[in-house]
Design a protein around this motif. Structure first.
Motif, PDB file in Angstrom:
ATOM      1  N   GLY A  27     -12.475  -5.552  -9.229  1.00 17.35           N
ATOM      2  CA  GLY A  27     -11.202  -5.962  -8.642  1.00 17.35           C
ATOM      3  C   GLY A  27     -11.066  -5.577  -7.177  1.00 17.35           C
ATOM      4  O   GLY A  27     -10.071  -4.968  -6.793  1.00 17.35           O
ATOM      5  N   ASN A  28     -12.049  -5.939  -6.381  1.00 17.18           N
ATOM      6  CA  ASN A  28     -11.941  -5.668  -4.948  1.00 17.18           C
ATOM      7  C   ASN A  28     -11.001  -6.665  -4.283  1.00 17.18           C
ATOM      8  O   ASN A  28     -11.199  -7.878  -4.409  1.00 17.18           O
ATOM      9  N   PRO A  29     -10.018  -6.185  -3.556  1.00 13.59           N
ATOM     10  CA  PRO A  29      -9.197  -7.109  -2.769  1.00 13.59           C
ATOM     11  C   PRO A  29     -10.065  -7.886  -1.768  1.00 13.59           C
ATOM     12  O   PRO A  29     -11.116  -7.391  -1.337  1.00 13.59           O
ATOM     13  N   GLN A  31     -10.724 -10.081   1.916  1.00 15.71           N
ATOM     14  CA  GLN A  31     -10.456  -9.725   3.313  1.00 15.71           C
ATOM     15  C   GLN A  31      -9.040 -10.107   3.751  1.00 15.71           C
ATOM     16  O   GLN A  31      -8.396  -9.371   4.500  1.00 15.71           O
ATOM     17  N   LEU A  34      -6.900  -7.342   2.735  1.00 18.21           N
ATOM     18  CA  LEU A  34      -7.099  -6.156   3.582  1.00 18.21           C
ATOM     19  C   LEU A  34      -6.399  -6.335   4.923  1.00 18.21           C
ATOM     20  O   LEU A  34      -5.770  -5.407   5.445  1.00 18.21           O
ATOM     21  N   ASP A  35      -6.491  -7.551   5.451  1.00 19.13           N
ATOM     22  CA  ASP A  35      -5.909  -7.805   6.771  1.00 19.13           C
ATOM     23  C   ASP A  35      -4.388  -7.632   6.785  1.00 19.13           C
ATOM     24  O   ASP A  35      -3.798  -7.422   7.850  1.00 19.13           O
ATOM     25  N   ASN A  38      -3.651  -4.138   8.334  1.00 12.94           N
ATOM     26  CA  ASN A  38      -4.393  -3.640   9.507  1.00 12.94           C
ATOM     27  C   ASN A  38      -3.573  -2.721  10.408  1.00 12.94           C
ATOM     28  O   ASN A  38      -4.113  -1.825  11.048  1.00 12.94           O
ATOM     29  N   LYS A 246      -4.600  -0.997  -4.093  1.00 11.03           N
ATOM     30  CA  LYS A 246      -4.515  -2.458  -4.082  1.00 11.03           C
ATOM     31  C   LYS A 246      -3.260  -2.941  -3.354  1.00 11.03           C
ATOM     32  O   LYS A 246      -2.860  -4.086  -3.488  1.00 11.03           O
ATOM     33  N   PHE A 249      -5.418  -0.183   1.632  1.00  8.58           N
ATOM     34  CA  PHE A 249      -6.886  -0.219   1.667  1.00  8.58           C
ATOM     35  C   PHE A 249      -7.456   0.510   0.448  1.00  8.58           C
ATOM     36  O   PHE A 249      -7.189   1.705   0.267  1.00  8.58           O
ATOM     37  N   PRO A 250      -8.280  -0.170  -0.352  1.00 13.96           N
ATOM     38  CA  PRO A 250      -8.839   0.460  -1.560  1.00 13.96           C
ATOM     39  C   PRO A 250      -9.608   1.739  -1.251  1.00 13.96           C
ATOM     40  O   PRO A 250      -9.577   2.695  -2.021  1.00 13.96           O
TER      41      PRO A 250
ATOM     42  N   LYS B  46      -8.706  -2.922  13.617  1.00 14.42           N
ATOM     43  CA  LYS B  46      -9.130  -4.111  12.869  1.00 14.42           C
ATOM     44  C   LYS B  46     -10.361  -4.775  13.482  1.00 14.42           C
ATOM     45  O   LYS B  46     -11.038  -5.561  12.810  1.00 14.42           O
ATOM     46  N   ASP B  56     -17.347  -3.205   4.920  1.00 13.97           N
ATOM     47  CA  ASP B  56     -15.961  -3.122   5.390  1.00 13.97           C
ATOM     48  C   ASP B  56     -15.386  -1.802   4.885  1.00 13.97           C
ATOM     49  O   ASP B  56     -15.166  -1.637   3.685  1.00 13.97           O
ATOM     50  N   VAL B  57     -15.141  -0.864   5.801  1.00 14.22           N
ATOM     51  CA  VAL B  57     -14.726   0.482   5.368  1.00 14.22           C
ATOM     52  C   VAL B  57     -13.342   0.502   4.741  1.00 14.22           C
ATOM     53  O   VAL B  57     -12.944   1.500   4.149  1.00 14.22           O
ATOM     54  N   ARG B  58     -12.615  -0.612   4.855  1.00 10.73           N
ATOM     55  CA  ARG B  58     -11.284  -0.657   4.243  1.00 10.73           C
ATOM     56  C   ARG B  58     -11.361  -0.840   2.732  1.00 10.73           C
ATOM     57  O   ARG B  58     -10.414  -0.556   2.018  1.00 10.73           O
ATOM     58  N   ASN B  59     -12.459  -1.390   2.232  1.00  9.86           N
ATOM     59  CA  ASN B  59     -12.543  -1.761   0.824  1.00  9.86           C
ATOM     60  C   ASN B  59     -13.181  -0.644  -0.019  1.00  9.86           C
ATOM     61  O   ASN B  59     -13.528   0.405   0.496  1.00  9.86           O
ATOM     62  N   TYR B  60     -13.306  -0.898  -1.310  1.00  5.77           N
ATOM     63  CA  TYR B  60     -13.910   0.049  -2.251  1.00  5.77           C
ATOM     64  C   TYR B  60     -15.385   0.295  -1.944  1.00  5.77           C
ATOM     65  O   TYR B  60     -16.023  -0.501  -1.273  1.00  5.77           O
ATOM     66  N   ILE B 281     -12.987   4.898   6.059  1.00  5.95           N
ATOM     67  CA  ILE B 281     -12.387   4.667   7.383  1.00  5.95           C
ATOM     68  C   ILE B 281     -12.426   5.958   8.186  1.00  5.95           C
ATOM     69  O   ILE B 281     -12.807   5.972   9.357  1.00  5.95           O
TER      70      ILE B 281
END
Lengths: 416, 416
Positions: A27-29, A31, A34-35, A38, A246, A249-250, B46, B56-60, B281
């Motif tokens: 379940g990764n969000p 992009q 994520l945006d 920001n 979720k 940022f995960p 961003k 992408d360091v924002r994600n899991y 991040i």
């Protein structure tokens, strides 16, 4: 290669996804989600790094979180501000911490679980694979219990917990359950709170991962487990875990645990030995970013708008390909991150394997059961979030074709 | 009130610190130090939130840290890049994790410590209070051993560990030890690595908190414990913990654990059950901010320039007030965050209490010993960092006057 597989190959070639990786496993969000957050990256700077209480968030201290974060996230978790600890970036890590603490040092009403014998947890299934792997890694025995449309089968649960003092807990995802998306009924919540347990130190590990993660126009409301436990004179029974993984940022959100004041006081004391404090800068970022609970809810809607399209397109494909036969059953979730699909017996592993050969990665079959063992080999979990709408359509078409192919191969006498 | 106390009161009134709080209790960096790293707050945005590997360091994801952080901090810890995990914001939390893991699940060469009996740790004293409170909270028995000028008294250590398989570990701060500031000699490091231990699963918990935290013009070099353990054919023996808490932001730095590849692989696997990953991040912020190990060392010098003045002024006051008598002994540390002072027996608690009445908070007497018990009641720990140079002078003058007052009261026949 049978006729259906040949068609599937043709289909994939036509859609140029050969060698392309489609991933519905986690379940990764995406992009675009994520945006949405920001601004969080830079919203705390040298000019605004002091809390309302005068705490410099760059320095040490503050074991249970900054006050503005406790204010905000106690509303998010629907508890009193005295009933929450706001911590680091991972609610799974908080669950581990609570388990390790109970195993080694015990709970507010009992000694270390490890000193009591081979303890067990009830695991409503299908459920979240990481709850199960956490138990397995810690040597906690798991007992699968069925998850119905309104929560765990409470007749079975009540029967088990009343007679075995080594059953110390149950995993619950009461809202938009992972993976089926069901919500617990008020009756289920109440029965969990009021049931007799042989273990005086029984705990409900409630993963409130999808507190505001609705997909419909308005969110489902469910009963408050912590309040129910207080009413039942079992105030220490419920641990509630949540995070913004979720929502922002995960990898770099904020996680929290809510429980009775007595439990929180116990956690706070023990946390004080284990760390000097959480990342307060990141907590302040979240407060600055959301501003308040209304801002958080508005932000949750932005996510829902992105996710809904993906769920819709996948469920439409399912309707189109699978509704006429009896090859699969599923439900349209009102929230959460997953779609759970039950296939004909003996088909799940083969479908996951076949899909992989066509570039579509799914959660391993069996993952939604303790020890990875789905006795009927039926359940697969679909995670739509990381794909684009177009890829979600393609992926679910491949999946449906794989289901049709495998079903006819495993059950050759089936009249679809 | 005796004559000395009256003089002290007059002194405080003259210096208008009545009701002012001076705090020498904890090693909190001062605001000037925090400001050195303000760029860290906003250096990931961003536009630059993707790692060199496209993550992408924002994600899991990324259980053991991003590769650029492993590169940088393996140099900082003087280990191979395959021998490190870069984690969250707290090295103390990593020590807790390593202990909890060993207690419940065991190590790479032995079963869970809890299953083996009442295990014990050796605690060189004076030492870091949080190491001791962590052990105490987990029910690990502590055995104090003397810390000499070149490290723990190795004759005593070797004698203890060779005969008791329940002694599972030792706490070490080999560089700029907390609180005495001593560095372990090469001989001590080698004896720790090579010594015979009755426990096959013995571990050195090495807190490398002050890896580059020199106060002199150039840092002290000490032998590499992990390499020594490999040479001694005890590669699994050493766990090394470090962080940037005193290089960037104490509340929001990056922590790391280094060990043999086998240990790291074991940690990585277990961490995979406990969390989905660290705050990547914040790791990327640190890499962007420091750029490389030279940048990190240059930054460490900026801290040293600030800290040195405070240590110097305090040590000068000690020389001025205490050098002529035998009321106290101390050493001038080459690095680290503390000054350790030994008083005459029976004086430490009274000095801390008296100083408190004059607005000066010190670390509780006894804190540098297991269970808070300093048998001779002699040792106090001074933490200069959070004060201004002016306040550091004032605080140490108050402290010296308190030492003189208490010493003459506890030891009335003393001829100073």
């Amino acid at each position: 290669m049978n006729m259906i597989d040949t068609q599937l190959k043709d289909f994939c070639q036509k859609n140029t996804i050969q060698n392309q990786q489609l991933n519905m496993a986690r379940g990764n969000p995406c992009q675009e989600q994520l945006d949405l957050s920001n601004e969080l990256l830079t919203c705390v700077n040298k000019m605004n790094c002091i809390t309302r209480d005068g705490v410099d968030v760059r320095n040490y201290g503050g074991i249970d979180g900054i006050n503005e974060a406790k204010d905000l996230f106690s509303k998010y978790m629907d508890v009193n501000v005295t009933e929450i600890i706001v911590a680091g970036n991972s609610s799974l890590n908080l669950m581990y911490n609570a388990l390790a603490l109970a195993l080694i040092q015990g709970t507010t009403n009992g000694p270390g679980w490890l000193s009591q014998g081979a303890i067990k947890f009830l695991c409503p299934t299908p459920g979240y694979d990481r709850h199960f792997s956490l138990c397995e890694s810690l040597g906690i025995q798991m007992i699968a219990v069925p998850l119905n449309e309104d929560g765990p089968d409470m007749d079975i649960v009540e029967n088990l917990v009343k007679s075995d003092h080594l059953i110390k807990g149950i995993w619950c995802v009461p809202k938009y359950s992972n993976p089926t998306g069901i919500c617990y009924s008020d009756e289920t919540i109440n029965r969990l709170a009021f049931m007799d347990t042989a273990a005086g130190d029984f705990r409900i590990f409630c993963d409130n991962a999808y507190a505001v993660h609705h997909l419909g126009n308005k969110g489902t409301q469910i009963a408050n487990l912590l309040e129910a436990c207080k009413l039942a004179s079992n105030p220490e029974r419920a641990y509630l875990f949540g995070s913004t993984s979720k929502l922002t940022f995960p990898g770099a959100g904020v996680a929290m645990v809510a429980a009775s004041e007595k439990n929180i006081s116990y956690f706070r004391k023990q946390l004080g030995f284990q760390t000097i404090g959480p990342d307060k800068i990141n907590q302040l970022r979240h407060v600055n970013f959301f501003q308040d609970i209304d801002g958080l809810m508005t932000h949750a809607n932005l996510h829902a708008n992105i996710l809904r399209k993906k769920f819709d397109v996948i469920l439409d494909v399912f309707d189109q390909y699978l509704s006429s036969g009896n090859l699969a059953s599923w439900r349209r979730p009102d929230g959460g991150y997953f779609i759970s699909v039950n296939l004909l017996p003996g088909c799940a592993k083969k479908v996951v394997d076949l899909a992989k050969t066509f570039g579509l990665t799914l959660t391993p079959a069996g993952a939604t059961f303790p020890y990875g063992y789905d006795a009927e080999d039926r359940n697969i979990r679909i995670a739509p979030s990381s794909l684009t709408v177009e890829d979600a359509k393609l992926a679910s078409e491949i999946l449906c074709k794989c289901i049709v192919s495998v079903s006819s191969s495993v059950h050759p006498n089936l009249h679809n």
